[in-house]
Design an enzyme around this catalytic site. Structure first.
Site, mmCIF file in Angstrom:
data_model
loop_
_atom_site.group_PDB
_atom_site.id
_atom_site.type_symbol
_atom_site.label_atom_id
_atom_site.label_comp_id
_atom_site.label_asym_id
_atom_site.label_seq_id
_atom_site.Cartn_x
_atom_site.Cartn_y
_atom_site.Cartn_z
ATOM 1 N N VAL A 279 62.348 107.217 15.192
ATOM 2 C CA VAL A 279 61.606 105.259 15.827
ATOM 3 C C VAL A 279 62.352 104.356 14.323
ATOM 4 O O VAL A 279 62.580 103.416 15.434
ATOM 5 C CB VAL A 279 60.403 105.883 15.437
ATOM 6 C CG1 VAL A 279 60.193 104.464 15.792
ATOM 7 C CG2 VAL A 279 59.718 107.081 16.125
ATOM 8 N N ALA A 280 62.753 104.574 12.991
ATOM 9 C CA ALA A 280 62.940 103.974 12.710
ATOM 10 C C ALA A 280 64.360 103.351 12.693
ATOM 11 O O ALA A 280 64.593 102.150 12.553
ATOM 12 C CB ALA A 280 62.637 104.016 11.127
ATOM 13 N N ILE A 282 66.657 104.421 15.670
ATOM 14 C CA ILE A 282 66.833 104.078 16.371
ATOM 15 C C ILE A 282 66.882 102.064 17.194
ATOM 16 O O ILE A 282 66.250 102.035 16.816
ATOM 17 C CB ILE A 282 66.146 104.758 17.664
ATOM 18 C CG1 ILE A 282 66.660 106.123 17.292
ATOM 19 C CG2 ILE A 282 67.076 104.162 19.272
ATOM 20 C CD1 ILE A 282 66.019 107.340 18.506
ATOM 21 N N ASP A 326 84.470 66.324 36.483
ATOM 22 C CA ASP A 326 84.822 64.407 37.279
ATOM 23 C C ASP A 326 85.109 63.834 36.860
ATOM 24 O O ASP A 326 84.484 63.580 35.205
ATOM 25 C CB ASP A 326 83.409 64.703 38.193
ATOM 26 C CG ASP A 326 83.188 65.397 39.299
ATOM 27 O OD1 ASP A 326 84.380 66.777 39.500
ATOM 28 O OD2 ASP A 326 81.981 65.718 39.680
ATOM 29 N N ASP A 612 79.860 68.123 42.235
ATOM 30 C CA ASP A 612 78.393 67.936 43.074
ATOM 31 C C ASP A 612 78.020 67.680 44.319
ATOM 32 O O ASP A 612 77.388 67.848 44.569
ATOM 33 C CB ASP A 612 78.380 66.219 42.450
ATOM 34 C CG ASP A 612 79.522 65.296 42.622
ATOM 35 O OD1 ASP A 612 80.625 65.545 43.599
ATOM 36 O OD2 ASP A 612 79.470 63.616 41.938
ATOM 37 N N ASP A 616 81.764 71.515 47.043
ATOM 38 C CA ASP A 616 81.901 71.522 45.603
ATOM 39 C C ASP A 616 81.581 73.342 45.413
ATOM 40 O O ASP A 616 82.143 73.899 44.167
ATOM 41 C CB ASP A 616 81.211 70.915 44.761
ATOM 42 C CG ASP A 616 82.488 69.801 44.455
ATOM 43 O OD1 ASP A 616 83.670 70.045 44.928
ATOM 44 O OD2 ASP A 616 81.590 68.470 44.208
ATOM 45 N N ASN A 706 59.782 99.778 9.944
ATOM 46 C CA ASN A 706 60.566 99.656 10.760
ATOM 47 C C ASN A 706 59.325 98.636 10.913
ATOM 48 O O ASN A 706 60.354 97.586 12.707
ATOM 49 C CB ASN A 706 59.965 101.315 11.987
ATOM 50 C CG ASN A 706 60.791 100.129 13.799
ATOM 51 O OD1 ASN A 706 61.692 100.175 13.400
ATOM 52 N ND2 ASN A 706 60.074 101.137 14.461
ATOM 53 N N ASP A 710 61.866 94.908 11.358
ATOM 54 C CA ASP A 710 62.959 95.698 13.093
ATOM 55 C C ASP A 710 62.250 94.109 14.158
ATOM 56 O O ASP A 710 63.436 93.560 14.995
ATOM 57 C CB ASP A 710 62.825 96.215 13.875
ATOM 58 C CG ASP A 710 63.620 97.509 13.384
ATOM 59 O OD1 ASP A 710 63.978 96.938 12.317
ATOM 60 O OD2 ASP A 710 64.016 97.995 14.017
HETATM 61 P P1 ATP Z 1 84.818 61.671 40.748
HETATM 62 O O1 ATP Z 1 85.810 63.620 41.748
HETATM 63 O O2 ATP Z 1 85.510 61.856 39.824
HETATM 64 O O3 ATP Z 1 83.368 62.049 40.955
HETATM 65 P P2 ATP Z 1 84.848 59.693 42.139
HETATM 66 O O4 ATP Z 1 83.838 59.245 42.615
HETATM 67 O O5 ATP Z 1 86.284 58.885 42.221
HETATM 68 O O6 ATP Z 1 85.830 60.882 41.406
HETATM 69 P P3 ATP Z 1 84.626 60.424 44.777
HETATM 70 O O7 ATP Z 1 83.573 60.314 45.797
HETATM 71 O O8 ATP Z 1 85.272 62.200 46.049
HETATM 72 O O9 ATP Z 1 85.150 60.977 44.095
HETATM 73 O O10 ATP Z 1 85.698 58.966 46.194
HETATM 74 C C1 ATP Z 1 87.204 59.731 46.218
HETATM 75 C C2 ATP Z 1 87.069 58.204 47.092
HETATM 76 O O11 ATP Z 1 87.013 57.878 48.260
HETATM 77 C C3 ATP Z 1 86.897 57.039 45.818
HETATM 78 O O12 ATP Z 1 88.449 56.800 44.676
HETATM 79 C C4 ATP Z 1 86.471 56.213 47.102
HETATM 80 O O13 ATP Z 1 88.615 55.319 47.231
HETATM 81 C C5 ATP Z 1 86.368 56.829 48.275
HETATM 82 N N1 ATP Z 1 84.991 57.068 48.113
HETATM 83 C C6 ATP Z 1 84.435 56.811 47.341
HETATM 84 N N2 ATP Z 1 82.645 56.809 47.798
HETATM 85 C C7 ATP Z 1 82.907 55.869 48.910
HETATM 86 C C8 ATP Z 1 82.505 55.526 49.651
HETATM 87 N N3 ATP Z 1 80.773 55.628 49.584
HETATM 88 N N4 ATP Z 1 82.593 55.211 51.181
HETATM 89 C C9 ATP Z 1 84.140 54.658 51.246
HETATM 90 N N5 ATP Z 1 84.401 55.152 50.266
HETATM 91 C C10 ATP Z 1 83.760 55.622 49.958
#
Ligand code: ATP
Length: 891
Positions: A279-280, A282, A326, A612, A616, A706, A710
């Site tokens: 026991v002690a 294991i 990002d 996000d 993704d 133990n 332990d």
């Molecule tokens: P990350 O991927 O690092 O978060 P990010 O925010 O630039 O960067 P996205 O959100 O995919 O990445 O945006 C990519 C591109 O899309 C931007 O560089 C911009 O030109 C365009 N974009 C971003 N937000 C908008 C929006 N609300 N309306 C229209 N175009 C946009």
């Protein structure tokens, strides 16, 4: 059946206005009436059930047999002690399990999806459980639906309903339909949306018609098993190790029993001793210790903004050697400000706070940016995408009346933003005329625009115009500005989203700053010291991305930056070969992220990736550690992740890795400590019996040890505060075992040392009385004296040795004697209890001990400290050797 009712009827039935939503008071009242919006999970195990589960172990059965045998023999003190040990062990086991369980449950709560509702005229995020019938729920892409809804608005809304219908293709929704047939199957109820299904595209608004167990999923799944037992790879490995060592221990105990049999010793006594030693020795508590240390660790991580969703992630964190992050919001503040705008009329600075004089072209540009937007900005407060909020403020700076603009122009269609197209379009009706407005990445706009506005005239887009726009983009992005263009086109009637982004008239573009987060540069440096490379992956323009990467010391040469397009042009093999050379991946879409991860992993890297968006999820799953954004992240990204950052901050990833390393080290310390102690006991018992001596420890003493060493000290070691130098080490090889390097030898040496010292103490007990353990007829008092010495010495050795285990190289003072008060407390408590056993006469008798004389106490004091001293001296040697190796001149 709500799908057979019109929107008005549904709203009237729940007495709610779509613009206002419910009042908070009404929502509270309904929450009382209908109960929380949650599916009933499987009942949790009661404490009693947990307690009984603890007793269902064959080791315990053997001990229970020992209880019966001692009782039959009339050795009632032994019976009671063994029973107490069994009970205490079970109680401690339950306590550990409950604590670990509670910690994980609390984390799951924080990470559970939220719902977006409209109440008292404002939109806000609330816990899904608080949603009530009649609530107005807002749906956006990537969000799980919190309750059953009758839709009242829908814009290209697509919902994946496989949880209910098994159909994995998203269903297209349309709020305006009314379905008279009450038999319409769920998959065809286009005007409704259901709990636990997922918005994959578009936007929508609905009124909640059912919550909790009244929903469609609630009806199917009357019992949902929410308790998911997770065993981390580490736990599994340790369980296996425990089993192997356990078998070994049983082998040795059986051997001891056989040897004793041959030596003609008292059978019953030897049986009890063998069982107790089993026991002690294991290490049955290994997996439990891991679970408890992990749960303490993840709780402390959550206080530092990292929510661990899958426990195995903690282990992997310590091995991460590449962080893919990002840019926007993670490395930068996501506080956008437009500082410049460009059209064929020229480039202008924006004067904030002052009314800027805006040309007709600039006004049109700003108008497009305001209309093609889902953000709001009122009373100095904005909601929505910071990029869009910045554009609203640009309109204010240009003296444009946004309210009037929005009031005159009704949105009648849209093509939502996605990070693949990097564009967003909306269709507006103004005085019976229709106009499409598109905004987004300028490179993509240049591909689909055919005309451009020049001095108020629409002219065909020429190569020269393109060059002008490209140069402006280069200029702005070279200064780390995020660029965004806008375009428009008049149309005759309402058109489909797919038709919007064609033949556009380019208006111009803006450049906005988004400063890096203050703490990130230091974090990147800290990661580098720890052997971790930071890589930026962004949808943004290459120059903008590189400019920020350079500022943060992520990259120093433009050759380290590439784009999604360049990735596409490379064959897989070549890309994989080159992938390690890049530090910035710009203009990538979510599919590229998966390729990047695969490429990096093909070189044996352990990669963490942030994400996000809806798209993704694949890259988060493909990464060794998928990290989702807590603030901007969608439910899909969170669901696919191993860890969530509640502050979306890059620095938090680095902190989490640091904590992950510390947690792993703590688990390792606890495990090595346990094994060292157990080995010490086995060595002491086995060698003495082989020599034909009396057993240095009897059954109850072994069980007591133990219990004492332990449990508390082992857990307390696991609670060690982090080592400040842990980020100066290289990432741990994921294949590396706990016994890597000298760790295994140290455990063996420690075990033999403790065992040897115990034997010496036992011998000393005879020597004091002028006898030897080899002598035949020895008075009982002498044996008791020797056992007391062995018992006290062994416990003291183990308890002090716990202090030495805190760091493999640093001395107990370098680590800080008082930096783990739990451990000091555990050691002090252990020593006190141990003293009590000898000093309290009743206990002394129960454990068959004798009061020590002065010499005896002195021996215990000295011998008990010996393993700690030896270990500390060993560390001095190891440190000196390390310093010599680190210093090339000394070599
Ligand atoms: P990350 O991927 O690092 O978060 P990010 O925010 O630039 O960067 P996205 O959100 O995919 O990445 O945006 C990519 C591109 O899309 C931007 O560089 C911009 O030109 C365009 N974009 C971003 N937000 C908008 C929006 N609300 N309306 C229209 N175009 C946009």
């Amino acid at each position: 059946m709500w799908f057979s009712k019109s929107i008005e009827e549904s709203l009237a039935a729940f007495e709610v206005s779509p613009a206002q939503g419910l009042s908070e008071a009404e929502a509270q009242a309904r929450l009382q009436k209908y109960g929380p919006n949650a599916l009933k999970g499987k009942k949790k195990k009661t404490i009693l059930q947990l307690f009984i589960a603890q007793l269902q172990d064959w080791l315990i059965y053997v001990l229970l047999a020992a209880v019966v045998i001692t009782a039959l023999m009339g050795e009632y003190t032994d019976t009671i002690i063994i029973l107490v040990v069994i009970l205490l062990n079970a109680v401690l086991g339950v306590a550990q399990e409950v604590k670990a369980g509670n910690a994980i449950e609390a984390l799951q709560k924080i990470a559970s999806p939220k719902a977006l509702v409209r109440r008292e005229g404002t939109t806000k995020e609330i816990r899904s459980e608080d949603v009530v019938p009649g609530d107005i729920l807002i749906l956006d892409a990537g969000r799980f639906i919190a309750a059953d809804l009758r839709l009242i608005e829908s814009a290209n809304l697509k919902i994946e309903e496989s949880a209910l219908t098994g159909e994995s293709m998203p269903a297209t929704k349309d709020a305006d339909q009314t379905l008279p047939d009450p038999q319409t199957p769920i998959g065809d109820r286009h005007n409704s949306a259901y709990m636990s299904t997922l918005v994959t595209y578009g936007r929508g608004v609905g009124v909640v018609v059912a919550t909790g167990m009244q929903t469609e999923v609630g009806k199917i799944a009357s019992i949902i098993d929410t308790e998911e037992e997770v065993t981390t790879p580490l736990e599994a490995r340790l369980e296996k190790l425990g089993k192997t060592l356990g078998k070994l221990a049983i082998g040795i105990c059986a051997l001891i029993f056989v040897v004793a049999l041959l030596q003609g010793r008292d059978l019953v006594e030897m049986f009890l001793i063998s069982v107790s030693l089993a026991v002690a020795s294991i290490p049955e508590g290994l997996a439990a210790i891991v679970a408890i240390v992990l749960s303490i660790g993840v709780t402390s991580m959550s206080k530092r903004n990292a929510i661990v969703r899958r426990l195995p992630a903690v282990e992997t964190l310590g091995s991460v050697n590449i962080i893919c992050s990002d840019k926007t919001g993670t490395l930068t503040q996501n506080k956008m400000t437009v500082v410049r705008y460009f059209s064929l009329e020229g480039e202008r600075e924006v004067n904030h706070g002052n009314q800027n004089e805006a040309s007709e072209g600039a006004e049109k540009l700003a108008k497009a940016m305001v209309l093609c937007s889902d953000a709001t900005y009122e009373h100095n407060e904005g909601t929505g995408d910071p990029t869009e909020i910045a554009l609203l403020l640009l309109a204010d700076d240009l003296g444009i009346d946004r309210q009037a603009l929005q009031a005159n122009s009704r949105r009648v269609g849209e093509f939502a933003f996605d990070s693949d197209r990097k564009l967003m379009s909306t269709l507006h009706e103004e005085d019976d005329k229709y106009t499409v407005y598109t905004k987004g990445a300028i490179d993509n706009l240049l591909k689909i625009a055919t005309h451009v506005l020049e001095s108020g005239q629409v002219v065909p887009l020429t190569e020269q115009h393109r060059q002008q726009f490209n140069q402006a983009t280069e200029r702005m992005s070279g200064q780390a500005l995020r660029t965004l263009g806008a375009a428009y086109k008049p149309v005759d009637t309402v058109i489909e989203p797919e038709e919007m982004e064609k033949d556009l008239i380019l208006l111009g573009m803006v450049g906005m700053i988004d400063p890096p987060r203050a703490e990130v540069k230091a974090s990147v440096q800290k990661a580098r010291m720890a052997g971790i490379t930071t890589i930026m992956i962004t949808g943004d323009h290459k120059n903008t991305a590189f400019a920020i990467a350079r500022e943060l010391n992520i990259a120093d040469n433009m050759r380290q930056a590439t784009t999604g397009q360049e990735i596409d042009e490379l064959p897989e093999e070549e890309f994989n070969q080159r992938v390690q050379g890049y530090r910035v991946f710009a203009r990538v879409s979510p599919e590229h992220k998966v390729r990047i991860i695969r490429g990096l992993k093909s070189h044996g890297n352990i990669v963490s990736m942030t994400g996000d968006g809806v798209n993704d999820a694949p890259s988060l799953s493909a990464a060794d550690i998928g990290v989702a954004m807590g603030i901007t992240g969608t439910d899909v990204a969170k669901g696919a992740s191993d860890m969530i950052l509640t502050d979306d901050n890059f620095a938090t990833i680095v902190t989490a890795i640091e904590q992950g390393r510390n947690i792993y080290n703590n688990i390792r310390k606890s495990v090595l400590f346990l094994l060292t102690c157990n080995l010490g006991e086995v060595v002491a018992m086995f060698l003495t019996l082989l020599a034909g001596w009396q057993a240095p420890l009897i059954a109850t003493q072994l069980l007591w040890i133990n219990l004492l060493t332990d449990t508390l000290p082992a857990v307390a070691l696991g609670m060690d505060p982090g080592d400040p130098d842990v980020m100066k080490e290289r990432p741990r090889d994921p294949q590396e075992s706990f016994f890597n390097g000298i760790a295994g030898w140290r455990a063996v040496a420690g075990g033999f040392l403790i065992g040897g010292i115990t034997i010496f103490a036992f011998w000393f007990g005879y020597y004091e009385h002028g006898l030897s353990p080899f002598d035949d007829a020895v008075p009982v008092e002498t044996v008791q004296n020797a056992r007391t010495l062995a018992f006290m010495t062994l416990v003291a050795c183990q308890l002090y040795y716990a202090l030495a285990m805190r760091h493999p190289l640093k001395s107990i003072f370098q680590v800080g004697l008082f930096s783990n008060l739990f451990l000091l407390g555990a050691v002090a408590l252990g020593l006190l209890l141990q003293l009590a056993v000898v000093l309290v006469p009743a206990m002394r008798d129960a454990f068959n001990l004798r009061m020590l004389d002065a010499q005896g106490w002195a021996a215990v004091l000295f011998l008990g400290l010996l393993p700690l001293l030896v270990s500390e001296l060993g560390k001095v040697y190891l440190r000196a050797r390390q310093a010599k190796n680190a210093d090339p001149l000394a070599a």
